[in-house]
Design a protein around this motif. Structure first.
Motif, short mmCIF file in Angstrom:
data_model
loop_
_atom_site.label_atom_id
_atom_site.label_comp_id
_atom_site.label_asym_id
_atom_site.label_seq_id
_atom_site.Cartn_x
_atom_site.Cartn_y
_atom_site.Cartn_z
N ILE A 159 0.85 -1.19 0.00
CA ILE A 159 0.00 0.00 0.00
C ILE A 159 0.89 1.24 0.00
O ILE A 159 1.76 1.38 0.84
N LYS A 160 0.69 2.10 -1.00
CA LYS A 160 1.47 3.32 -1.15
C LYS A 160 0.57 4.39 -1.76
O LYS A 160 -0.59 4.16 -2.07
N ARG A 161 1.16 5.57 -1.97
CA ARG A 161 0.41 6.67 -2.57
C ARG A 161 0.78 6.80 -4.05
O ARG A 161 1.95 6.67 -4.42
N VAL A 162 -0.23 7.06 -4.88
CA VAL A 162 0.01 7.28 -6.30
C VAL A 162 0.63 8.67 -6.48
O VAL A 162 -0.01 9.69 -6.24
N ILE A 163 1.89 8.70 -6.90
CA ILE A 163 2.61 9.95 -7.09
C ILE A 163 2.80 10.27 -8.57
O ILE A 163 2.63 11.41 -9.01
N GLY A 164 3.15 9.26 -9.37
CA GLY A 164 3.42 9.47 -10.78
C GLY A 164 2.43 8.75 -11.67
O GLY A 164 2.12 7.57 -11.46
N LEU A 165 1.93 9.46 -12.68
CA LEU A 165 1.00 8.90 -13.65
C LEU A 165 1.76 8.51 -14.91
O LEU A 165 2.92 8.90 -15.10
N ASP A 181 9.61 1.54 -2.19
CA ASP A 181 8.54 1.84 -3.13
C ASP A 181 9.08 1.91 -4.55
O ASP A 181 10.11 1.28 -4.84
N SER A 182 8.41 2.64 -5.43
CA SER A 182 8.82 2.65 -6.84
C SER A 182 10.21 3.21 -7.06
O SER A 182 10.81 3.00 -8.13
N ARG A 183 10.76 3.93 -6.07
CA ARG A 183 12.14 4.40 -6.19
C ARG A 183 13.12 3.24 -6.23
O ARG A 183 14.22 3.36 -6.77
N ALA A 184 12.73 2.12 -5.65
CA ALA A 184 13.55 0.90 -5.68
C ALA A 184 13.13 0.08 -6.90
O ALA A 184 12.25 -0.78 -6.82
N LEU A 185 13.74 0.35 -8.03
CA LEU A 185 13.29 -0.25 -9.29
C LEU A 185 13.38 -1.76 -9.30
O LEU A 185 12.52 -2.44 -9.88
N GLN A 186 14.40 -2.32 -8.66
CA GLN A 186 14.57 -3.76 -8.69
C GLN A 186 13.59 -4.49 -7.77
O GLN A 186 13.26 -5.65 -7.99
N ARG A 187 13.14 -3.80 -6.73
CA ARG A 187 12.25 -4.44 -5.75
C ARG A 187 10.78 -4.15 -6.03
O ARG A 187 9.93 -5.03 -5.98
N VAL A 188 10.47 -2.90 -6.34
CA VAL A 188 9.08 -2.50 -6.58
C VAL A 188 8.93 -1.97 -8.00
O VAL A 188 8.25 -2.55 -8.84
N GLY A 189 9.55 -0.83 -8.26
CA GLY A 189 9.51 -0.26 -9.60
C GLY A 189 8.16 0.28 -10.00
O GLY A 189 7.31 0.59 -9.16
N HIS A 223 1.46 2.41 -16.45
CA HIS A 223 2.08 2.14 -15.15
C HIS A 223 1.97 3.37 -14.25
O HIS A 223 1.70 4.48 -14.72
N TYR A 224 2.22 3.13 -12.95
CA TYR A 224 2.12 4.20 -11.95
C TYR A 224 3.35 4.16 -11.05
O TYR A 224 3.96 3.11 -10.85
N PHE A 225 3.68 5.34 -10.52
CA PHE A 225 4.82 5.47 -9.62
C PHE A 225 4.27 5.67 -8.22
O PHE A 225 3.55 6.64 -7.94
N MET A 226 4.61 4.76 -7.31
CA MET A 226 4.05 4.74 -5.97
C MET A 226 5.13 5.08 -4.94
O MET A 226 6.27 4.61 -5.05
N MET A 227 4.75 5.90 -3.95
CA MET A 227 5.69 6.25 -2.88
C MET A 227 4.98 6.18 -1.53
O MET A 227 3.79 6.45 -1.41
N GLY A 228 5.76 5.82 -0.49
CA GLY A 228 5.24 5.83 0.86
C GLY A 228 5.34 7.22 1.46
O GLY A 228 6.22 8.01 1.11
N ASP A 229 4.44 7.55 2.38
CA ASP A 229 4.46 8.86 3.04
C ASP A 229 5.59 8.97 4.05
O ASP A 229 6.02 10.07 4.38
N ASN A 230 6.06 7.84 4.56
CA ASN A 230 7.22 7.82 5.45
C ASN A 230 8.45 7.72 4.55
O ASN A 230 9.04 6.65 4.36
#
Length: 242
Positions: free
Chosen positions: A101-107, A190-198, A177-184
């Motif tokens: 569960i994360k926040r939709v940041i990038g469309l 999250d999506s910043r970790a391309l190899q794990r989430v992306g 696709h969407y770019f997801m980030m956590g508020d913490n």
């Protein structure tokens, strides 16, 4: 020997149980599904011990709307695109089974970057206003209010602006696709970790988080019934998710 009345009573009870299970399954598949929060990646919006309802109809339905993710069809039906700022549950693209569960940041088509802790969307810095400073154990943290380009606002938590994901390359969000980030922000994979989430495919979205229906602080074990009343976070019950 069972009487006809006893047999009828058992049959009626069995039918009632079956109907109840089917109704619950339909509601869970097409309307709302409960989820719990096991980690702090969405603090301060969501806390460990929160239980929330996710609307399954918000983005339409994909295979991941079905129990066990049964691959009965591809893509989405009755599709409705997420809005920037939505808090969404999705299946981790790496295994298509783990719930995140994360926040939709990038469309789709957006360029996302973090520079010195400041979120950048399509080359523009996102407004970030300091709300307060606090401490988590021995660590100082700052709560900011972030305002996205569409006017949606939410709180984020930062330990500082020089942590691992506080300076990133530019991420170009692929079509569909969407770019997801956590508020913490400094404690979120999250999506910043391309190899794990992306980047998260539209198909992998399960639904939009709507409301916290129950919350506890973890101070009472399941058998410590006498401590339950003090463990419940009453102020979070039926708390809408921004």
């Amino acid at each position: 020997m069972a009487t006809k009345q006893n047999k009828g009573g058992f049959g009626e009870t069995l039918r009632t149980v079956i109907y109840a299970v089917l109704i619950a399954l339909v509601i869970r598949t097409f309307a709302f599904e409960p989820f719990s929060i096991p980690s702090g990646s969405m603090i301060p919006t969501l806390l460990v011990g929160d239980y929330l309802f996710v609307s399954k109809y918000a983005y339409g339905y994909s295979r991941f709307s079905l129990p066990l993710g049964l691959p009965l069809f591809n893509g989405r039906i009755m599709a409705d695109q997420p809005e920037r700022g939505d808090v969404a549950v999705f299946k981790l693209p790496a295994d298509n089974s783990t719930d995140y569960i994360k926040r939709v940041i990038g469309l789709p088509g957006d360029r996302i970057q973090v520079v010195d802790g400041i979120l950048q969307i399509n080359g523009e810095a996102v407004k970030r206003e300091k709300v307060r400073e606090t401490r988590v154990g021995q660590a100082a943290v700052t709560i900011y209010r972030e305002t996205l380009p569409n006017g949606r606002t939410h709180l984020i938590r930062e330990r500082g602006d020089e942590n691992y994901f506080d300076n990133t390359p530019v991420y170009e969000v692929p079509k569909g696709h969407y770019f997801m980030m956590g508020d913490n922000r400094d404690s979120s994979q999250d999506s910043r970790a391309l190899q794990r989430v992306g980047y998260v495919p539209f198909e992998n979205l399960v639904g939009r988080a709507e409301v916290v229906f129950f919350s506890h602080d973890g101070s009472a074990s399941i058998w410590e019934v006498w401590n339950w009343p003090t463990a419940i976070r009453y102020g979070r019950l039926l708390h809408g998710i921004d």
